[in-house]
Design a protein around this motif. Sequence first.
Motif, PDB file in Angstrom:
ATOM      1  N   VAL A   1     -57.321  20.560 -17.087  1.00  0.00           N
ATOM      2  CA  VAL A   1     -56.672  19.974 -16.047  1.00  0.00           C
ATOM      3  C   VAL A   1     -57.020  20.762 -14.749  1.00  0.00           C
ATOM      4  N   MET A   2     -56.804  20.300 -13.483  1.00  0.00           N
ATOM      5  CA  MET A   2     -56.737  21.262 -12.310  1.00  0.00           C
ATOM      6  C   MET A   2     -55.621  22.239 -12.536  1.00  0.00           C
ATOM      7  N   THR A   3     -55.786  23.193 -12.085  1.00  0.00           N
ATOM      8  CA  THR A   3     -54.563  24.347 -12.201  1.00  0.00           C
ATOM      9  C   THR A   3     -53.921  24.689 -10.697  1.00  0.00           C
ATOM     10  N   CYS A   4     -52.940  24.786 -10.705  1.00  0.00           N
ATOM     11  CA  CYS A   4     -52.187  25.112  -9.197  1.00  0.00           C
ATOM     12  C   CYS A   4     -51.116  26.195  -9.597  1.00  0.00           C
ATOM     13  N   VAL A   5     -51.582  27.387  -8.695  1.00  0.00           N
ATOM     14  CA  VAL A   5     -50.629  28.770  -8.854  1.00  0.00           C
ATOM     15  C   VAL A   5     -49.653  28.380  -7.629  1.00  0.00           C
ATOM     16  N   LYS A   6     -48.498  28.995  -7.792  1.00  0.00           N
ATOM     17  CA  LYS A   6     -47.515  29.045  -6.966  1.00  0.00           C
ATOM     18  C   LYS A   6     -46.596  30.327  -6.993  1.00  0.00           C
ATOM     19  N   HIS A   7     -45.787  30.388  -6.141  1.00  0.00           N
ATOM     20  CA  HIS A   7     -45.367  29.850  -4.875  1.00  0.00           C
ATOM     21  C   HIS A   7     -45.852  30.683  -3.701  1.00  0.00           C
TER      22      HIS A   7
ATOM     23  N   VAL B   1     -56.785  32.876  -7.985  1.00  0.00           N
ATOM     24  CA  VAL B   1     -57.812  32.511  -7.131  1.00  0.00           C
ATOM     25  C   VAL B   1     -59.091  32.788  -7.517  1.00  0.00           C
ATOM     26  N   ASP B   2     -59.365  34.032  -7.829  1.00  0.00           N
ATOM     27  CA  ASP B   2     -60.678  34.449  -8.273  1.00  0.00           C
ATOM     28  C   ASP B   2     -61.002  33.818  -9.776  1.00  0.00           C
ATOM     29  N   GLN B   3     -59.903  33.435 -10.512  1.00  0.00           N
ATOM     30  CA  GLN B   3     -60.388  33.087 -11.715  1.00  0.00           C
ATOM     31  C   GLN B   3     -60.577  31.530 -11.849  1.00  0.00           C
ATOM     32  N   GLY B   4     -60.408  30.907 -10.747  1.00  0.00           N
ATOM     33  CA  GLY B   4     -61.103  29.372 -10.681  1.00  0.00           C
ATOM     34  C   GLY B   4     -59.852  28.408 -10.436  1.00  0.00           C
ATOM     35  N   ALA B   5     -58.855  28.761 -10.023  1.00  0.00           N
ATOM     36  CA  ALA B   5     -57.554  27.737 -10.034  1.00  0.00           C
ATOM     37  C   ALA B   5     -57.954  26.894  -8.880  1.00  0.00           C
ATOM     38  N   SER B   6     -57.616  25.655  -9.081  1.00  0.00           N
ATOM     39  CA  SER B   6     -58.053  24.484  -8.394  1.00  0.00           C
ATOM     40  C   SER B   6     -57.153  24.194  -6.989  1.00  0.00           C
ATOM     41  N   ALA B   7     -55.976  24.955  -7.070  1.00  0.00           N
ATOM     42  CA  ALA B   7     -55.087  24.409  -6.043  1.00  0.00           C
ATOM     43  C   ALA B   7     -53.733  25.573  -5.823  1.00  0.00           C
ATOM     44  N   VAL B   8     -53.399  25.792  -4.876  1.00  0.00           N
ATOM     45  CA  VAL B   8     -52.287  26.856  -4.399  1.00  0.00           C
ATOM     46  C   VAL B   8     -51.445  26.007  -3.727  1.00  0.00           C
ATOM     47  N   MET B   9     -50.062  26.233  -4.319  1.00  0.00           N
ATOM     48  CA  MET B   9     -48.881  25.591  -3.970  1.00  0.00           C
ATOM     49  C   MET B   9     -48.122  26.753  -2.797  1.00  0.00           C
TER      50      MET B   9
ATOM     51  N   VAL C   1     -61.244  17.399  -6.796  1.00  0.00           N
ATOM     52  CA  VAL C   1     -61.406  16.358  -7.764  1.00  0.00           C
ATOM     53  C   VAL C   1     -62.572  16.115  -8.390  1.00  0.00           C
ATOM     54  N   LEU C   2     -63.569  15.857  -7.734  1.00  0.00           N
ATOM     55  CA  LEU C   2     -64.874  15.781  -8.046  1.00  0.00           C
ATOM     56  C   LEU C   2     -65.498  16.818  -9.111  1.00  0.00           C
ATOM     57  N   ARG C   3     -65.197  18.279  -8.274  1.00  0.00           N
ATOM     58  CA  ARG C   3     -65.599  19.340  -9.360  1.00  0.00           C
ATOM     59  C   ARG C   3     -64.855  19.459 -10.603  1.00  0.00           C
ATOM     60  N   HIS C   4     -63.747  19.031 -10.430  1.00  0.00           N
ATOM     61  CA  HIS C   4     -62.764  19.251 -11.988  1.00  0.00           C
ATOM     62  C   HIS C   4     -63.535  17.912 -12.995  1.00  0.00           C
ATOM     63  N   TYR C   5     -63.539  16.817 -12.507  1.00  0.00           N
ATOM     64  CA  TYR C   5     -64.111  15.708 -13.353  1.00  0.00           C
ATOM     65  C   TYR C   5     -65.386  16.102 -13.762  1.00  0.00           C
ATOM     66  N   ALA C   6     -66.185  16.940 -13.066  1.00  0.00           N
ATOM     67  CA  ALA C   6     -67.773  17.046 -13.640  1.00  0.00           C
ATOM     68  C   ALA C   6     -67.562  18.372 -14.532  1.00  0.00           C
TER      69      ALA C   6
END
Length: 596
Positions: free
Chosen positions: A140-146, A180-188, A278-283
């Motif tokens: 899945v895409m991962t999101c780091v927060k907050h 972020v450097d690890q490759g998280a897809s999103a930041v909340m 999204v495209l990068r994740h599914y690829a």
Amino acid sequence: MLGDAERLGLLDGDTPFWELAPEVLGGGYNTRPYVHGEVARLGIPGTRFVDGPRGCVSGHGTAFPVSMARGATWDVALEQEIGEAIGREVRAQGGNFFGGVCINLPRHPAWGRVQETYGDDPHHLGEFGAALTRGAQRYVMTCVKHYALNSMENARFSVDVIVDDETLHDVYLPHFRRVVDQGASAVMGAYNSVNGEWAGQNKVLLTDILRDQWGFAGITVTDFMLGMRNGAAALEAGMDIEEPAAQQRATHLAGQIEAGETSWAAVQRSGCRILSTVLRHYATRTDDEFGDEVMACAGHRALARRAAASGMVLLKNDHVSGAPALPVGDDVTSIAVIGRLATEPNMGDHGSSNVRPPTCTTPIDGIREGFPNAKVVLVADTDPAVVAAAASAADVAIVIVGFGQVTKASSCRPTCCNQSCSSSCHRSLTATTWVPCCKELTDRLGEWVATGPRCDSTLRMWNSSPPPLVPTPGPWWRSWPGERCSPTSGGIRSRQCCWSGTPGWRVGAPWPTCCRGVTTPPVGCRSRSRRLRTICRSLTATPRRSPMTGSTVSDFWTASTSTPPSPTGSGSRTPPLPFRRRRSATTTVAPGCRRR
């Protein structure tokens, strides 16, 4: 290919606010993934949000120990395994976006959600957040927060945190950059303000630092409902998606574009970032698909038990009659289990991180299962005489103390505890993660448990967020157990009641002065960066291709030259409540910072 309404629809949730609000604010939070920016006619799935970090909030998944307990394992390989398990369960529920990489730095002693983070050291937080990301990102895409400087609860919607650049980059941001450097897809983003501007529409945080300095190419998302206060200002600052509903932007953004407060170029910028991520994740994600059979499966439950046992820390193990109180032998004939929490699941608060496993083993059930030949007596009475009599009549007394979900919840206030508490410290707190009146209660429990002729030892344990230390003799351990930390599951019996190692301090949570007793951790034994520098960084998983390979952002996006859609025209969404509030003047200065 995308129409104007579809372009704007990428930037917020797909469900109208008034339809989703009762679910988010009521008892059915995130029972299903929350969808943002789906364009079904083009096969664009959008982001499908599932919360954490204790596990997959949607459906009936595995309740892992809370992050603070997992941080106490000091085992990043184990945390990566947990991330993989959570990722599989999120996929099984139809989610593609895991919003559970919580790495807030706890600096406020009353933060009611301190259990959702790993410890109080930036390096520690960064390594564990990166490990969870490595594991879950395969699925899945991962999101780091907050992001950023979110260290309190009750004032988080109004507080303005003033921080200088040196402290910001040395203390409060390194762990975010690591993930972020690890490759998280999103930041909340966070609810609070930073240096005079809301974090959810703060250009310095969202663009100058996150994108220009760190090179982040993923998605930025708001915290729910109040994560931004102005849709156009947030868009200009670099905030891509308003979560979780069609709310402020659905109501105002088209008009704000027409008024010149923002532009279609800004819409396209955020839209392209969303589609690219999204495209990068599914690829690159694994092609495996999962069904309900993976939810709380035997392998995931075994992993949760292993994490619970590994996260417990024995603080004391006094000798009784020349031998250590632990381990408790198989020859014990009677055990008194004292405390109302003995019968409660108590897996964590019931807020956004709440996981709903199909079953749960309480402490009393686990103790009875682990000592089938012993008479186990539950003492829920608070009468000192009753408690003392039960403890004196037993071979072993186990006292279960701590906080329930109400007293450690994110919105908890001192009114939920005894207001007659004599401690002035209690009255100064705005939430009750640390409550001195509860210290008085646990001190009394320590006095009540008599060491009578047949009570050879008293075991004191808790299974929730850390209560104040109790200056009484006997072995101690602390645990946030997840769904099953029973005596026969590698938990209480095999690791703690049968503990054979040496006590040690491995816990990262800060200990406020007001709650310190005679058993405070020794100086120099708190977690610090130098204690964690040897943690190895694992390589990321090998990317795999998916059926969406070959699609590009330009396949879905064409530059818009048309006028914004009419709020009442064809394809428009029902405008929800424009959730805006005036900002309070309340401010706080981050530790190590000066007040401006």
